[in-house]
Write a protein that holds these residues in place. Structure first.
Motif, PDB file in Angstrom:
ATOM      1  N   HIS A  64       4.827  -4.595   5.727  1.00 24.34           N
ATOM      2  CA  HIS A  64       5.224  -5.836   6.396  1.00 24.34           C
ATOM      3  C   HIS A  64       6.368  -6.534   5.653  1.00 24.34           C
ATOM      4  N   HIS A  73      -2.969  -2.172   1.428  1.00 24.17           N
ATOM      5  CA  HIS A  73      -2.605  -1.639   2.742  1.00 24.17           C
ATOM      6  C   HIS A  73      -3.718  -1.612   3.779  1.00 24.17           C
ATOM      7  N   ASP A 114      -1.732  -7.813  -0.093  1.00 27.39           N
ATOM      8  CA  ASP A 114      -1.903  -8.179   1.316  1.00 27.39           C
ATOM      9  C   ASP A 114      -2.244  -9.662   1.502  1.00 27.39           C
ATOM     10  N   ASP A 130       2.940  -6.658   0.700  1.00 17.34           N
ATOM     11  CA  ASP A 130       2.599  -7.451   1.883  1.00 17.34           C
ATOM     12  C   ASP A 130       2.274  -8.911   1.533  1.00 17.34           C
ATOM     13  N   HIS A 166       1.708   0.362  -2.619  1.00 18.87           N
ATOM     14  CA  HIS A 166       1.052  -0.296  -1.488  1.00 18.87           C
ATOM     15  C   HIS A 166       0.186   0.683  -0.690  1.00 18.87           C
ATOM     16  N   HIS A 179      -6.575  -3.199   3.613  1.00 13.58           N
ATOM     17  CA  HIS A 179      -7.283  -4.486   3.562  1.00 13.58           C
ATOM     18  C   HIS A 179      -8.791  -4.290   3.387  1.00 13.58           C
ATOM     19  N   HIS A 206      -0.149 -11.743   3.106  1.00 13.12           N
ATOM     20  CA  HIS A 206       0.182 -11.916   4.526  1.00 13.12           C
ATOM     21  C   HIS A 206       0.380 -13.361   4.969  1.00 13.12           C
TER      22      HIS A 206
END
Ligand code: ZN
Length: 253
Positions: free
Chosen positions: A74, A160, A19, A47, A126, A162, A21
């Motif tokens: 994502h 996933h 993650d 992600d 994930h 976070h 991102h």
């Protein structure tokens, strides 16, 4: 460098990230920390993109690690491979923005990611092992039990939500959530370990999260590191992304 020990197979020091991102500031600081750890293999739990202002830059950094990498929602949303109708408005806007930014090479890379990767005695995904492409969350004991039912390896590393989370199951099927951020894996027990998020933590601690797994000492450690949140926020605002995506970084929510 691989090191072989008699009777115990290949022993490795893994660096785990999830993650990210598109948060380049957080990712760079995490990689600087991992650089000091003689990591033999990087693992990315998905992600890499979505939310943050530097999707391509984060993709280049991630690919440079030559990681074992699985797809996040994502990642696939940004390449049109998963439904975004259930995404909240800010997430949807960020996905569409990211889609417009990604280079052809990065689109191809993300499209071709696998959902689950199995190692000799652990597995990475994930979201969940039961139905990884549905992107359910593992947040409670009952979520964990449902995942253990599909888990044949001793450890399942996930991302996933976070939020760092460690669930353990003994040989009799009893489950509990462990507090703390490090543990030594015990024979006869199985584990689900969410390693937290590099680029958008949501457990109230705004510091970037990542993990180390040493298969020789059986130690897993989730670590946190401060990064330049202000710069990451400024970039999100300047990119015209939803303001809340910048604000939440300061609170870790
Ligand atoms: Zn995520």
């Amino acid at each position: 460098m691989l090191q072989y020990y008699p009777d115990s197979g290949v022993k490795m020091k893994y660096g785990l990230i999830a993650d990210i991102h598109g948060n380049l500031e957080a990712f760079q600081v995490v990689l600087a920390e991992l650089n000091r750890e003689a990591i033999e293999q990087y693992i990315c739990l998905g992600d890499v993109v979505g939310y943050g202002a530097n999707p391509n830059e984060c993709m280049e950094l991630a690919k440079g690690l030559e990681p074992i990498i699985v797809a996040g929602n994502h990642d696939w949303a940004s390449v049109g491979k998963t439904d975004i109708s259930y995404f909240n408005p800010a997430a949807k806007e960020a996905v569409l923005w990211t889609r417009a930014q990604l280079t052809k090479a990065n689109v191809d890379f993300l499209r071709n990611l696998e959902l689950i990767h199995e190692f000799e005695d652990f597995v990475v995904v994930h979201a969940t092992l039961a139905s990884p492409q549905v992107w359910d969350y593992i947040l409670t004991i009952s979520d964990a039990k449902a995942n253990f039912a599909h888990q044949t390896k001793q450890v399942c590393f996930i991302g996933h939500s976070h939020q760092p989370f460690i669930a353990v199951e003994d040989g009799d099927g009893n489950c509990e959530v462990l507090s703390g951020s490090s543990l030594e894996l015990q024979e006869g027990r199985r584990y689900i370990i969410n390693i937290g998020s590099v680029g958008q933590p949501r457990d109230g601690d705004p510091r970037a999260a990542f993990a180390l797994y040493d298969t020789l000492s059986k130690q897993v450690e989730i670590r946190r590191v401060e990064y330049d949140i202000k710069l990451a926020q400024d970039k999100i605002i300047r990119a015209g992304l939803p303001q809340n995506l910048a604000l939440r970084l300061a609170y870790g929510r």
